[in-house]
Design an enzyme around this catalytic site. Structure first.
Site, PDB file in Angstrom:
ATOM      1  N   GLU A  35     -13.669  -3.496   2.844  1.00 27.68           N
ATOM      2  CA  GLU A  35     -14.380  -2.424   3.380  1.00 27.68           C
ATOM      3  C   GLU A  35     -15.138  -1.812   2.104  1.00 27.68           C
ATOM      4  O   GLU A  35     -16.256  -1.337   2.293  1.00 27.68           O
ATOM      5  CB  GLU A  35     -13.720  -1.628   4.129  1.00 27.68           C
ATOM      6  CG  GLU A  35     -12.568  -0.892   3.233  1.00 27.68           C
ATOM      7  CD  GLU A  35     -11.156  -1.661   3.646  1.00 27.68           C
ATOM      8  OE1 GLU A  35     -10.029  -0.937   3.597  1.00 27.68           O
ATOM      9  OE2 GLU A  35     -11.080  -2.849   3.907  1.00 27.68           O
ATOM     10  N   TYR A  36     -14.587  -1.678   0.882  1.00 23.03           N
ATOM     11  CA  TYR A  36     -15.442  -1.184  -0.268  1.00 23.03           C
ATOM     12  C   TYR A  36     -16.444  -1.989  -0.848  1.00 23.03           C
ATOM     13  O   TYR A  36     -17.575  -1.600  -1.250  1.00 23.03           O
ATOM     14  CB  TYR A  36     -14.389  -0.828  -1.423  1.00 23.03           C
ATOM     15  CG  TYR A  36     -13.544   0.402  -1.079  1.00 23.03           C
ATOM     16  CD1 TYR A  36     -13.998   1.527  -1.261  1.00 23.03           C
ATOM     17  CD2 TYR A  36     -12.061   0.276  -1.090  1.00 23.03           C
ATOM     18  CE1 TYR A  36     -13.015   2.710  -0.939  1.00 23.03           C
ATOM     19  CE2 TYR A  36     -11.307   1.499  -0.913  1.00 23.03           C
ATOM     20  CZ  TYR A  36     -11.741   2.597  -0.788  1.00 23.03           C
ATOM     21  OH  TYR A  36     -11.198   3.665  -0.813  1.00 23.03           O
TER      22      TYR A  36
ATOM     23  N   ASP B 241      -8.217   1.545  -8.127  1.00 16.75           N
ATOM     24  CA  ASP B 241      -8.561   2.906  -8.798  1.00 16.75           C
ATOM     25  C   ASP B 241      -8.784   2.433 -10.222  1.00 16.75           C
ATOM     26  O   ASP B 241      -8.077   1.882 -11.006  1.00 16.75           O
ATOM     27  CB  ASP B 241      -7.622   3.778  -8.721  1.00 16.75           C
ATOM     28  CG  ASP B 241      -7.818   5.089  -9.203  1.00 16.75           C
ATOM     29  OD1 ASP B 241      -8.819   5.237 -10.114  1.00 16.75           O
ATOM     30  OD2 ASP B 241      -7.371   6.266  -8.757  1.00 16.75           O
TER      31      ASP B 241
ATOM     32  N   LYS C 164     -10.830   7.489 -17.458  1.00 15.65           N
ATOM     33  CA  LYS C 164     -10.499   8.206 -18.600  1.00 15.65           C
ATOM     34  C   LYS C 164      -9.624   7.323 -19.509  1.00 15.65           C
ATOM     35  O   LYS C 164      -8.577   6.606 -19.058  1.00 15.65           O
ATOM     36  CB  LYS C 164      -9.807   9.504 -18.321  1.00 15.65           C
ATOM     37  CG  LYS C 164     -10.685  10.335 -17.647  1.00 15.65           C
ATOM     38  CD  LYS C 164      -9.957  11.946 -17.485  1.00 15.65           C
ATOM     39  CE  LYS C 164     -10.933  12.794 -16.710  1.00 15.65           C
ATOM     40  NZ  LYS C 164     -10.184  14.341 -16.340  1.00 15.65           N
TER      41      LYS C 164
ATOM     42  N   GLU D 123       0.818  -1.243   0.117  1.00 13.48           N
ATOM     43  CA  GLU D 123       0.035   0.087   0.034  1.00 13.48           C
ATOM     44  C   GLU D 123       0.679   1.196  -0.083  1.00 13.48           C
ATOM     45  O   GLU D 123       1.863   1.402   0.846  1.00 13.48           O
ATOM     46  CB  GLU D 123      -0.821   0.143   1.341  1.00 13.48           C
ATOM     47  CG  GLU D 123      -1.694   1.242   1.292  1.00 13.48           C
ATOM     48  CD  GLU D 123      -2.552   1.633   0.405  1.00 13.48           C
ATOM     49  OE1 GLU D 123      -2.425   2.636  -0.318  1.00 13.48           O
ATOM     50  OE2 GLU D 123      -3.479   0.813  -0.149  1.00 13.48           O
TER      51      GLU D 123
END
Length: 215
Positions: A196-197, A122, A126, A73
């Site tokens: 958690e997400y 992430d 784009k 991380e």
């Protein structure tokens, strides 16, 4: 978006020096990750890319005490949150590393890792940023070097566009998809460990996409 580091984060991380690695890491670490786990050094090595606050890796380590886990991380602030959870559970089979995943092939030896986890990375929506996605073929070729033959990646995301893109990249890299679902929680496997997400998005009614690919 990069998080702002909270004051004294680096100093607080020193309290967890027994299982948190900070600072520069080079080629000298290649091939020696299992040695960090002492009596457990002969066991399987699994790595999570983007550990966040640690819910997934902590629960994985609890459920699988005979597997060694390394969490990478880049954000020291969230590593601190994960470190506190590991300390609270007194887990000996987890190591956390403050590290930029873009350089992952520099710190692991060929074939050193048994399995990689990519959880809710992430999406870089784009098109011009596609090369930054952790499932872009450039990354897949890096993973191929450090995974053992037959090694696996487990990938989960709420972002269907990223998932479809990733399936295309897996095919381009010649990888075999052994498991695939576009709605993981419609018939959630008993061995699924939520992040958690994952809990957040599922609570909002967003389907969770998941696949396992083999090298």
């Amino acid at each position: 978006m990069r998080l702002r580091k909270k004051p004294h984060t680096d100093e607080k991380l020193k309290n967890f020096a027994g299982f948190v690695i900070t600072g520069e890491i080079g080629e000298e670490r290649q091939g020696h990750w299992r040695e960090l786990f002492g009596e457990n050094s002969g066991k399987e090595l699994q790595v999570e890319l983007g550990t966040g606050k640690g819910d997934f890796i902590v629960r994985s380590a609890e459920r699988n005490p005979d597997i060694n886990f390394v969490g990478l991380e880049v954000e020291a602030t969230v590593v601190l949150a994960a470190a506190r959870k590991i300390a609270e559970k007194n887990l000996s089979n987890v190591r956390l590393v403050v590290f930029d995943i873009n350089k992952i092939s520099e710190i692991f030896a060929p074939g050193e890792i048994d399995k990689l986890y990519i959880n809710f990375c992430d999406p870089w929506p784009k098109k011009r940023h596609a090369k930054r996605r952790l499932t872009y073929i450039k990354f897949l070729e890096m993973y191929r070097k450090i995974l053992k033959p037959g090694g696996k990646i487990q990938f989960k995301t709420d972002n269907r566009g990223l998932f479809d893109f990733s399936l295309e990249q897996f095919a381009l890299a010649g990888l075999k998809i052994s498991e695939l679902t576009f709605d993981l929680h419609a018939a959630e496997p008993a061995d699924n460990i939520r992040t958690e997400y994952e809990n957040r998005f599922s609570g909002e009614g967003v389907p969770i996409n998941r696949c396992v690919v083999e090298f």
